[in-house]
Enzyme design. Structure first.
Site, PDB file in Angstrom:
ATOM      1  N   ASP A   1       0.809  -1.213   0.000  1.00  0.00           N
ATOM      2  CA  ASP A   1       0.000   0.000   0.000  1.00  0.00           C
ATOM      3  C   ASP A   1       0.849   1.272   0.000  1.00  0.00           C
ATOM      4  OD1 ASP A   1       0.969  -0.444   2.558  1.00  0.00           O
ATOM      5  OD2 ASP A   1      -0.985  -0.840   3.444  1.00  0.00           O
TER       6      ASP A   1
ATOM      7  N   ASP B   1      -7.019  -2.854  14.667  1.00  0.00           N
ATOM      8  CA  ASP B   1      -8.430  -3.104  14.339  1.00  0.00           C
ATOM      9  C   ASP B   1      -8.597  -4.320  13.423  1.00  0.00           C
ATOM     10  OD1 ASP B   1      -7.496  -2.170  11.892  1.00  0.00           O
ATOM     11  OD2 ASP B   1      -8.825  -0.438  11.781  1.00  0.00           O
TER      12      ASP B   1
ATOM     13  N   HIS C   1      -6.960  -4.965  10.580  1.00  0.00           N
ATOM     14  CA  HIS C   1      -6.789  -4.776   9.126  1.00  0.00           C
ATOM     15  C   HIS C   1      -5.521  -5.444   8.596  1.00  0.00           C
ATOM     16  CE1 HIS C   1      -4.559  -0.688   9.897  1.00  0.00           C
ATOM     17  NE2 HIS C   1      -3.667  -1.627   9.714  1.00  0.00           N
TER      18      HIS C   1
ATOM     19  N   GLU D   1      -9.643  -1.850   5.935  1.00  0.00           N
ATOM     20  CA  GLU D   1     -10.206  -1.565   7.247  1.00  0.00           C
ATOM     21  C   GLU D   1     -11.476  -2.385   7.494  1.00  0.00           C
ATOM     22  OE1 GLU D   1      -8.252  -0.076   9.053  1.00  0.00           O
ATOM     23  OE2 GLU D   1      -7.764   1.982   8.494  1.00  0.00           O
TER      24      GLU D   1
HETATM   25  P1  PGA Z   1       2.577  -1.543  12.690  1.00  0.00           P
HETATM   26  O1  PGA Z   1       1.386  -1.494  11.649  1.00  0.00           O
HETATM   27  O2  PGA Z   1       3.526  -2.592  12.199  1.00  0.00           O
HETATM   28  O3  PGA Z   1       3.209  -0.193  12.671  1.00  0.00           O
HETATM   29  O4  PGA Z   1       1.998  -1.906  14.028  1.00  0.00           O
HETATM   30  C1  PGA Z   1       0.813  -2.685  11.223  1.00  0.00           C
HETATM   31  C2  PGA Z   1      -0.364  -2.419  10.309  1.00  0.00           C
HETATM   32  O5  PGA Z   1      -1.086  -1.427  10.504  1.00  0.00           O
HETATM   33  O6  PGA Z   1      -0.593  -3.222   9.392  1.00  0.00           O
END
Ligand code: PGA
Length: 259
Positions: A67, A136, A138, A143
């Site tokens: 992404d 959350d 995702h 999301e």
């Molecule tokens: P993070 O993010 O590795 O910074 O915890 C993970 C994500 O949002 O996929």
């Protein structure tokens, strides 16, 4: 799903990196799907170490990232292109022209996403997809409420993701975080032949519980991995702490990995 539970994130990251190193040794033309965020950084450090020690080469490897934020150029220090260059690509011998990150500045974002899907298909599909998980639930920027068969497209970040990611932006301000991103879809991600998901820390414990022991639901898009036949989830003790069957998963995966 195989759930690998290690004492620390460093231990889990080393095991995951070893899995990638072994795959690239076996097939030097491996197609990687890569992820950003703080979670994969220790694994990328281990991958770079293996290159430095001449155990493996990424000369013929191609990569596609999950992404990118809409509106951030690759030169912005919070863009995912910038992150990948700094945390992995500059530390291994991959050709930068073989690395792909969605262009957050594309004039026609939908066209950019369709082109990306086409490129992946033409390359023969992703062999190994690296993933993190949001608090959350995702995967990439898919999301809660995203269809589990979604394809690469323009998506909107939830307030909780904006809050989680603000720490990395100017003065930790939520208003600095873009509200939209280009993201591989859940359906796109699940087409990868193998999945390596990393989840560390206690603020991921609920998400890991939902992904592994909740029902498959668009309200925890990581739960789509339940239907994948070669998905490996690397946890530390904190992120696995809410799993009901954690001792069983740990024993089963350790046996499979010969640990
Ligand atoms: P993070 O993010 O590795 O910074 O915890 C993970 C994500 O949002 O996929």
């Amino acid at each position: 799903m195989e759930i690998v539970i290690c004492k620390t994130k460093e231990e889990a990251s080393k095991l995951a990196a070893d899995m990638i190193t072994a795959a690239v040794q076996k097939n030097p033309k491996t197609i990687l799907g890569l992820a950003t965020g703080s979670t994969p950084v220790p694994m990328y450090t281990e991958m770079a170490k293996a290159v430095k020690e001449k155990k493996v080469s990424y000369k013929f490897v191609k990569s596609w990232n999950l992404d990118e934020y809409v509106g951030l150029p690759g030169t912005h220090d919070q863009s995912y292109r910038y992150f990948m260059n700094k945390n992995l690509f500059e530390k291994i011998d991959i050709k930068i022209s073989n690395t792909h990150v969605l262009n957050g500045m594309a004039k026609d974002p939908e066209k950019e996403c369709a082109k990306y899907e086409e490129q992946i298909k033409k390359a023969g599909g992703i062999d190994i997809q690296v993933l993190g998980i949001g608090s959350d639930g995702h995967i990439a920027f898919n999301e809660p409420g995203t269809s589990l068969s979604s394809r690469t497209g323009v998506v909107y970040l939830t307030p909780s993701t904006i809050k989680d990611n603000a720490r990395l932006f100017f003065k930790g301000k939520e208003s600095e975080v873009p509200t939209r991103a280009l993201s591989m879809g859940v359906g796109t991600i699940c087409e990868a032949k193998k999945i390596i998901m990393l989840a560390f820390g206690k603020n991921k414990a609920d998400a890991v519980k939902g992904m592994v022991e909740g029902g498959m639901s668009q309200f925890c898009t990581a739960s789509a991995l339940q239907a994948h036949n070669d998905a490996w989830i690397f946890c530390d003790e904190e992120s696995a702490s809410k799993l009901k069957l954690r001792d069983y998963y740990a024993w089963r995966s350790a046996t499979k990995l010969g640990l």
